[in-house]
Design an enzyme around this catalytic site. Structure first.
Site, PDB file in Angstrom:
ATOM      1  N   GLY A   8     -40.882 -12.549 -53.157  1.00 65.99           N
ATOM      2  CA  GLY A   8     -41.469 -13.882 -53.329  1.00 65.99           C
ATOM      3  C   GLY A   8     -41.256 -14.732 -52.085  1.00 65.99           C
ATOM      4  N   GLY A  11     -43.348 -18.058 -51.408  1.00 63.31           N
ATOM      5  CA  GLY A  11     -43.330 -19.171 -52.372  1.00 63.31           C
ATOM      6  C   GLY A  11     -42.573 -20.376 -51.841  1.00 63.31           C
ATOM      7  N   GLN A  12     -42.424 -21.391 -52.715  1.00 63.96           N
ATOM      8  CA  GLN A  12     -41.806 -22.652 -52.290  1.00 63.96           C
ATOM      9  C   GLN A  12     -40.380 -22.432 -51.774  1.00 63.96           C
ATOM     10  OE1 GLN A  12     -40.191 -25.266 -55.141  1.00 63.96           O
ATOM     11  NE2 GLN A  12     -40.303 -27.084 -53.854  1.00 63.96           N
ATOM     12  N   ILE A  35     -46.641 -10.208 -52.310  1.00 66.09           N
ATOM     13  CA  ILE A  35     -47.651  -9.483 -53.091  1.00 66.09           C
ATOM     14  C   ILE A  35     -48.999  -9.643 -52.391  1.00 66.09           C
ATOM     15  CG2 ILE A  35     -46.536  -9.560 -55.359  1.00 66.09           C
ATOM     16  CD1 ILE A  35     -48.335 -12.031 -55.957  1.00 66.09           C
ATOM     17  N   TYR A 143     -40.863 -20.573 -70.117  1.00 68.09           N
ATOM     18  CA  TYR A 143     -40.098 -20.617 -68.860  1.00 68.09           C
ATOM     19  C   TYR A 143     -38.608 -20.651 -69.173  1.00 68.09           C
ATOM     20  CZ  TYR A 143     -38.626 -22.428 -64.260  1.00 68.09           C
ATOM     21  OH  TYR A 143     -38.033 -22.618 -63.045  1.00 68.09           O
ATOM     22  N   LYS A 147     -35.695 -17.925 -68.517  1.00 69.78           N
ATOM     23  CA  LYS A 147     -34.530 -18.238 -67.665  1.00 69.78           C
ATOM     24  C   LYS A 147     -33.211 -17.918 -68.376  1.00 69.78           C
ATOM     25  CE  LYS A 147     -36.499 -19.307 -63.885  1.00 69.78           C
ATOM     26  NZ  LYS A 147     -36.434 -18.312 -62.809  1.00 69.78           N
TER      27      LYS A 147
HETATM   28  C1  AKB Z   1     -40.008 -26.622 -62.719  1.00 73.32           C
HETATM   29  O1  AKB Z   1     -40.180 -27.841 -62.792  1.00 73.32           O
HETATM   30  O2  AKB Z   1     -40.590 -25.799 -63.428  1.00 73.32           O
HETATM   31  C2  AKB Z   1     -38.994 -26.109 -61.722  1.00 73.32           C
HETATM   32  C3  AKB Z   1     -37.637 -26.030 -62.320  1.00 73.32           C
HETATM   33  C4  AKB Z   1     -36.817 -27.230 -62.460  1.00 73.32           C
HETATM   34  O3  AKB Z   1     -37.210 -24.970 -62.685  1.00 73.32           O
HETATM   35  N1  AKB Z   1     -39.002 -26.938 -60.564  1.00 73.32           N
END
Ligand code: AKB
Length: 317
Positions: A8, A11-12, A35, A143, A147
């Site tokens: 990655g 990415g940012q 990728i 998300y 995590k």
């Molecule tokens: C998001 O906002 O999804 C990310 C994070 C805080 O994981 N920057």
């Protein structure tokens, strides 16, 4: 860390981490993994080796690890919180199926692995103020679920197979180099762009919504220092709270207005972003990171604002 693969790398966080690692360990020791469709360009391409490293393809990752004698993998492949809600299966495929493949390659090739967690791993039942290191983690976003799983699966590989896995829970990361894409905390980056362009900023997050944020140099320092930490001192391994600053939109707006008095902001709250932000901590307690590996950020809101405005003025000219 002798030979490092960054998955990655365009990415940012990945793009700046690759540059920082190359500065510290030498260009030829840091492979920019990418990728197809997100190839490295410019100094990222010229500053060291680059190779396709797709987390959905374990064989490919194993080939790169063998070719470049990799001993450390930074796995930064993930969809951010808002975009993950619209593509949950893809978020899981990249975040968890991908992580499993990376961990398997690490197990068979004796690599250490850093896979970031996030403030998104917490949920609305988590204590929001001074959020402890070890506490309730019951997120309701895909998300967040991915995590928490990242932390648990990384711990599992550490305990069961002895794979050296380590990570931090990143706050919203603010930088002037590469834009984030589809995160809940993105507003805290976008606001600087509006200020420098002389535009009114339309804020998607409501007044009074506090979230942890971190300036990119400190985020990179955290990612590197945890991998360099003395293992004998570590009680935790994955998902260290790292705090740096916490603010709501009004506070960051006032911090920018100090240097750009004409800057204006109005609110148009986005319900999805807001509901995610409301479930995240107001401010984390990062004493475990401070005690176990001497974590200490360098930037506060004012120092970050000065640096962001100065660098964006140059970049956007
Ligand atoms: C998001 O906002 O999804 C990310 C994070 C805080 O994981 N920057």
């Amino acid at each position: 860390m002798k030979n490092i693969l960054v998955i990655g790398s365009t990415g940012q966080i990945g793009s700046e981490l690759t540059r920082e690692l190359r500065k510290r360990y030498g260009g030829s020791h840091v492979v920019a993994g990418y990728i197809v469709g997100a190839e490295p360009k410019g100094d990222l391409l010229e500053g060291g080796p680059a190779a396709i490293a797709d987390v959905t393809d374990a064989q490919h990752i194993a080939d790169v690890v063998e070719e470049f004698k990799i001993d450390t993998i930074y796995n930064l492949a993930a969809l951010l919180s808002v975009v993950a809600e619209s593509r949950p299966r893809l978020a899981w495929k990249i975040g968890i199926d991908g992580l499993w493949k990376v961990l398997e390659v690490a197990r068979t090739h004796n690599c250490s692995v850093f896979t970031p967690s996030s403030i998104g791993s917490f949920g609305k039942d988590t204590p929001h103020d001074n959020t402890p290191q070890d506490t309730i983690q019951r997120p309701r976003t895909i998300y967040g679920i991915s995590k928490v799983t990242t932390e648990l699966l990384s711990d599992y590989y550490q305990l069961k197979y002895g794979v050296d896995t380590r990570s931090v829970r990143f706050p919203g990361v603010i930088s002037y180099v590469t834009l984030p894409g589809g995160g809940t905390t993105d507003y805290a980056v976008d606001i600087y762009y509006s200020a420098v362009r002389g535009e009114k900023f339309v804020c998607p997050i409501g007044k009074g919504t506090f979230m942890d944020m971190i300036y990119m140099p400190d985020a990179l320092k955290a990612a590197i220092d945890i991998m360099e930490a003395d293992p004998a001192r570590l009680v935790h391994h994955n998902g260290f709270n790292v705090a740096s600053m916490s603010f709501d939109p009004e506070i960051i707006y006032q911090a920018i207005k100090k240097y750009k008095p004409e800057f204006e902001m109005e609110y148009q709250v986005d319900p999805l972003r807001q509901s995610i932000a409301d479930s995240w901590p107001n401010k984390m307690d990062d004493s475990c990171a401070r005690n176990e590996w001497d974590w200490k950020p360098d930037y506060d809101l004012d120092a970050m604002t000065v640096d962001m405005l100065k660098n964006l003025e140059i970049r956007l000219k």
